[in-house]
Design a protein around this motif. Structure first.
Motif, PDB file in Angstrom:
ATOM      1  N   THR A  50       0.818  -1.214   0.000  1.00 17.58           N
ATOM      2  CA  THR A  50       0.000   0.000   0.000  1.00 17.58           C
ATOM      3  C   THR A  50       0.852   1.265   0.000  1.00 17.58           C
ATOM      4  OG1 THR A  50      -1.791  -1.155   1.147  1.00 17.58           O
ATOM      5  CG2 THR A  50      -1.799   1.248   1.262  1.00 17.58           C
ATOM      6  N   VAL A  51       1.980   1.225   0.738  1.00 18.85           N
ATOM      7  CA  VAL A  51       2.850   2.409   0.778  1.00 18.85           C
ATOM      8  C   VAL A  51       3.933   2.327  -0.299  1.00 18.85           C
ATOM      9  CG1 VAL A  51       2.417   2.773   3.221  1.00 18.85           C
ATOM     10  CG2 VAL A  51       4.400   1.402   2.519  1.00 18.85           C
ATOM     11  N   LEU A  52       3.817   1.334  -1.190  1.00 16.26           N
ATOM     12  CA  LEU A  52       4.722   1.170  -2.339  1.00 16.26           C
ATOM     13  C   LEU A  52       6.173   0.973  -1.906  1.00 16.26           C
ATOM     14  CD1 LEU A  52       3.227   3.851  -4.780  1.00 16.26           C
ATOM     15  CD2 LEU A  52       2.565   1.451  -4.477  1.00 16.26           C
ATOM     16  N   ASP A  53       6.351   0.199  -0.832  1.00 17.30           N
ATOM     17  CA  ASP A  53       7.690  -0.128  -0.333  1.00 17.30           C
ATOM     18  C   ASP A  53       8.137  -1.434  -0.981  1.00 17.30           C
ATOM     19  OD1 ASP A  53       9.994  -0.767   1.033  1.00 17.30           O
ATOM     20  OD2 ASP A  53       9.197  -0.306   3.022  1.00 17.30           O
ATOM     21  N   GLY A  54       8.736  -1.326  -2.173  1.00 15.86           N
ATOM     22  CA  GLY A  54       9.117  -2.511  -2.919  1.00 15.86           C
ATOM     23  C   GLY A  54      10.136  -3.367  -2.206  1.00 15.86           C
ATOM     24  N   ARG A  55      11.081  -2.747  -1.486  1.00 14.16           N
ATOM     25  CA  ARG A  55      12.092  -3.515  -0.766  1.00 14.16           C
ATOM     26  C   ARG A  55      11.445  -4.413   0.289  1.00 14.16           C
ATOM     27  NH1 ARG A  55      17.600  -2.849   0.252  1.00 14.16           N
ATOM     28  NH2 ARG A  55      17.593  -0.893  -0.915  1.00 14.16           N
ATOM     29  N   ALA A  56      10.502  -3.862   1.044  1.00 16.78           N
ATOM     30  CA  ALA A  56       9.836  -4.651   2.076  1.00 16.78           C
ATOM     31  C   ALA A  56       8.979  -5.753   1.461  1.00 16.78           C
ATOM     32  CB  ALA A  56       8.978  -3.741   2.959  1.00 16.78           C
ATOM     33  N   VAL A  57       8.295  -5.443   0.353  1.00 19.74           N
ATOM     34  CA  VAL A  57       7.481  -6.457  -0.319  1.00 19.74           C
ATOM     35  C   VAL A  57       8.353  -7.622  -0.765  1.00 19.74           C
ATOM     36  CG1 VAL A  57       6.143  -6.928  -2.413  1.00 19.74           C
ATOM     37  CG2 VAL A  57       5.643  -4.894  -1.055  1.00 19.74           C
ATOM     38  N   SER A  58       9.457  -7.326  -1.426  1.00 20.63           N
ATOM     39  CA  SER A  58      10.349  -8.389  -1.888  1.00 20.63           C
ATOM     40  C   SER A  58      10.913  -9.178  -0.714  1.00 20.63           C
ATOM     41  CB  SER A  58      11.499  -7.802  -2.709  1.00 20.63           C
ATOM     42  OG  SER A  58      11.051  -7.368  -3.968  1.00 20.63           O
ATOM     43  N   GLY A  59      11.293  -8.482   0.356  1.00 27.24           N
ATOM     44  CA  GLY A  59      11.871  -9.163   1.508  1.00 27.24           C
ATOM     45  C   GLY A  59      10.910 -10.153   2.139  1.00 27.24           C
ATOM     46  N   LEU A  60       9.657  -9.735   2.336  1.00 27.15           N
ATOM     47  CA  LEU A  60       8.669 -10.617   2.936  1.00 27.15           C
ATOM     48  C   LEU A  60       8.380 -11.825   2.043  1.00 27.15           C
ATOM     49  CD1 LEU A  60       6.239  -7.932   4.382  1.00 27.15           C
ATOM     50  CD2 LEU A  60       7.335  -9.752   5.721  1.00 27.15           C
ATOM     51  N   ILE A  61       8.266 -11.592   0.757  1.00 19.00           N
ATOM     52  CA  ILE A  61       7.982 -12.688  -0.177  1.00 19.00           C
ATOM     53  C   ILE A  61       9.150 -13.669  -0.204  1.00 19.00           C
ATOM     54  CG2 ILE A  61       7.673 -13.263  -2.611  1.00 19.00           C
ATOM     55  CD1 ILE A  61       6.064 -10.652  -2.874  1.00 19.00           C
ATOM     56  N   GLU A  62      10.359 -13.155  -0.343  1.00 18.70           N
ATOM     57  CA  GLU A  62      11.533 -14.018  -0.429  1.00 18.70           C
ATOM     58  C   GLU A  62      11.725 -14.812   0.860  1.00 18.70           C
ATOM     59  OE1 GLU A  62      13.281 -14.599  -3.000  1.00 18.70           O
ATOM     60  OE2 GLU A  62      13.135 -12.892  -4.377  1.00 18.70           O
ATOM     61  N   GLU A  63      11.530 -14.170   2.011  1.00 18.07           N
ATOM     62  CA  GLU A  63      11.693 -14.844   3.299  1.00 18.07           C
ATOM     63  C   GLU A  63      10.717 -16.016   3.428  1.00 18.07           C
ATOM     64  OE1 GLU A  63      11.186 -13.898   8.095  1.00 18.07           O
ATOM     65  OE2 GLU A  63      10.605 -12.420   6.589  1.00 18.07           O
ATOM     66  N   THR A  64       9.481 -15.772   3.063  1.00 16.69           N
ATOM     67  CA  THR A  64       8.476 -16.826   3.223  1.00 16.69           C
ATOM     68  C   THR A  64       8.673 -17.939   2.203  1.00 16.69           C
ATOM     69  OG1 THR A  64       6.966 -15.081   3.948  1.00 16.69           O
ATOM     70  CG2 THR A  64       6.019 -17.244   3.558  1.00 16.69           C
ATOM     71  N   LEU A  65       9.032 -17.587   0.969  1.00 19.14           N
ATOM     72  CA  LEU A  65       9.318 -18.621  -0.023  1.00 19.14           C
ATOM     73  C   LEU A  65      10.451 -19.524   0.442  1.00 19.14           C
ATOM     74  CD1 LEU A  65       9.074 -16.585  -3.354  1.00 19.14           C
ATOM     75  CD2 LEU A  65       7.593 -18.498  -2.691  1.00 19.14           C
ATOM     76  N   ALA A  66      11.507 -18.931   1.006  1.00 21.25           N
ATOM     77  CA  ALA A  66      12.648 -19.725   1.458  1.00 21.25           C
ATOM     78  C   ALA A  66      12.280 -20.615   2.634  1.00 21.25           C
ATOM     79  CB  ALA A  66      13.803 -18.801   1.834  1.00 21.25           C
ATOM     80  N   ALA A  67      11.425 -20.105   3.523  1.00 22.93           N
ATOM     81  CA  ALA A  67      11.094 -20.866   4.733  1.00 22.93           C
ATOM     82  C   ALA A  67       9.992 -21.886   4.510  1.00 22.93           C
ATOM     83  CB  ALA A  67      10.683 -19.904   5.853  1.00 22.93           C
ATOM     84  N   GLN A  68       9.003 -21.567   3.665  1.00 22.75           N
ATOM     85  CA  GLN A  68       7.804 -22.385   3.583  1.00 22.75           C
ATOM     86  C   GLN A  68       7.546 -22.991   2.211  1.00 22.75           C
ATOM     87  OE1 GLN A  68       6.335 -23.093   6.306  1.00 22.75           O
ATOM     88  NE2 GLN A  68       7.283 -21.566   7.612  1.00 22.75           N
ATOM     89  N   GLY A  69       8.224 -22.516   1.180  1.00 22.69           N
ATOM     90  CA  GLY A  69       7.980 -23.046  -0.155  1.00 22.69           C
ATOM     91  C   GLY A  69       6.871 -22.293  -0.880  1.00 22.69           C
ATOM     92  N   VAL A  70       6.718 -22.622  -2.152  1.00 25.33           N
ATOM     93  CA  VAL A  70       5.817 -21.865  -3.018  1.00 25.33           C
ATOM     94  C   VAL A  70       4.358 -22.064  -2.643  1.00 25.33           C
ATOM     95  CG1 VAL A  70       5.017 -21.558  -5.392  1.00 25.33           C
ATOM     96  CG2 VAL A  70       7.456 -21.865  -4.932  1.00 25.33           C
ATOM     97  N   VAL A  71       3.938 -23.315  -2.488  1.00 21.11           N
ATOM     98  CA  VAL A  71       2.516 -23.587  -2.261  1.00 21.11           C
ATOM     99  C   VAL A  71       2.042 -22.936  -0.974  1.00 21.11           C
ATOM    100  CG1 VAL A  71       0.822 -25.401  -1.812  1.00 21.11           C
ATOM    101  CG2 VAL A  71       2.492 -25.691  -3.648  1.00 21.11           C
ATOM    102  N   TRP A  72       2.791 -23.120   0.109  1.00 19.95           N
ATOM    103  CA  TRP A  72       2.392 -22.525   1.388  1.00 19.95           C
ATOM    104  C   TRP A  72       2.351 -21.008   1.283  1.00 19.95           C
ATOM    105  CZ3 TRP A  72       3.117 -19.332   5.412  1.00 19.95           C
ATOM    106  CH2 TRP A  72       2.520 -19.655   6.641  1.00 19.95           C
ATOM    107  N   THR A  73       3.376 -20.428   0.639  1.00 22.83           N
ATOM    108  CA  THR A  73       3.433 -18.976   0.500  1.00 22.83           C
ATOM    109  C   THR A  73       2.246 -18.460  -0.302  1.00 22.83           C
ATOM    110  OG1 THR A  73       5.853 -19.010   0.618  1.00 22.83           O
ATOM    111  CG2 THR A  73       4.830 -17.052  -0.366  1.00 22.83           C
TER     112      THR A  73
END
Length: 308
Positions: A120-143
């Motif tokens: 919502t605040v257009l913080d691309g760095r935070a968006v990428s960080g959250l997505i990458e962190e969860t993909l690494a920890a939980q995998g694609v389907v869970w994410t």
């Protein structure tokens, strides 16, 4: 807890028969999951017998649940094994036993709110960080199921309420697609492998689910070819003839793109190729031999079954 951790008589855990009855999983299946995936008893009784602890039973129940959603056993086991052990109780304080807060997995409700807020605040760095962190920890389907879809829902609800926010949706989509694209490209090519072909229906512009499936299949070591949005059926047919894929997946999100009739004209390649369709846009009965799925786990399971 290590596999051979001894426990006291009062905390000896459960035998395989008790776990089988409790979870409704046959004992031979439990033994197979132990040997193949490491989902076995982690305790030993004072007499030296292998026993399941509470955490072991919780992971087995999670694996059973994930398989029921359509996830392949190997991926279900990986996600089940990622569940943390429950925290040990803290000492008594003031006559009452208290426990430390249980850490939340990446992708839980706080992460959904954080991802929607960052978009919502257009913080691309935070968006990428959250997505990458969860993909690494939980995998694609869970994410996809527990972070991405709820975050998109929150962003779209805000759009409905305020009439603004399309920029947030686009930013979230762009960073997510970049992360999924990186994962899908990690599979090394094999000359003897038939790829899986992924495309959107003709004039369908919503392609994120296609990229999510490509990344989820990459986690299973499957090569994919993504044709992307607005793929003409003539182009899809041409790609099928050239590649001879093991499976073809076609996505339709909008009713305007979900006519199933053109699917009947897709070529019959040899060796045989399974056609799978997903998305809410499809209308009418699919042609004979075409399988329709409604979730990402089901799509992964359906495509993987063609590769066995």
């Amino acid at each position: 807890m290590d596999e051979d951790t001894p426990v006291s008589e009062g905390d000896a855990g459960f035998g395989i028969g008790a776990v089988s009855r409790r979870l409704g999983i046959p004992a031979p299946t439990l033994r197979t999951w132990n040997l193949r995936y490491g989902l076995g008893p982690s305790r030993r009784s004072p007499g030296g017998h292998r026993r399941y602890g509470d955490a072991d039973v919780r992971r087995l129940a999670e694996m059973k649940r994930l398989i029921a959603t359509g996830l392949v056993p190997a991926e279900a086991a990986r996600l089940a094994l990622s569940l943390p052990d429950p925290p040990p109780p803290s000492p008594l304080k003031g006559g009452r036993r208290t426990s430390p807060p249980v850490p939340r997995k990446p992708g839980g409700r706080p992460a959904v709110a954080a991802l929607a807020r960052a978009a919502t605040v257009l913080d691309g760095r935070a968006v990428s960080g959250l997505i990458e962190e969860t993909l690494a920890a939980q995998g694609v389907v869970w994410t996809w199921e527990h972070l991405v879809l709820p975050a998109f829902d929150a962003v779209c609800r805000a759009q409905d309420e305020t009439g603004t926010g399309i920029d947030a949706e686009h930013l979230l989509s762009g960073h997510l697609q970049a992360a999924l694209h990186r994962l899908a490209g990690d599979v090394p090519p094999r000359g003897d492998e038939r790829p899986v072909l992924l495309a959107c229906a003709e004039e369908e512009q919503h392609s994120l689910p296609v990229h999510a499936l490509a990344a989820a299949l990459a986690e299973q070591g499957v090569q994919t070819r993504v044709l992307g949005a607005r793929t003409p059926y003539a182009a899809l047919a041409s790609a099928m003839r050239r590649l001879g894929p093991a499976a073809v997946f076609v996505w339709s999100q909008r009713a305007a793109t979900g006519d199933t009739a053109p699917l009947a004209d897709l070529p019959h390649v040899r060796p045989a190729c399974q056609v799978v369709i997903g998305g809410l846009g499809w209308r009418g009965r699919p042609p004979s031999g075409v399988v329709r799925v409604s979730t990402l786990p089901a799509a992964v399971a359906c495509v993987m079954s063609t590769l066995i």
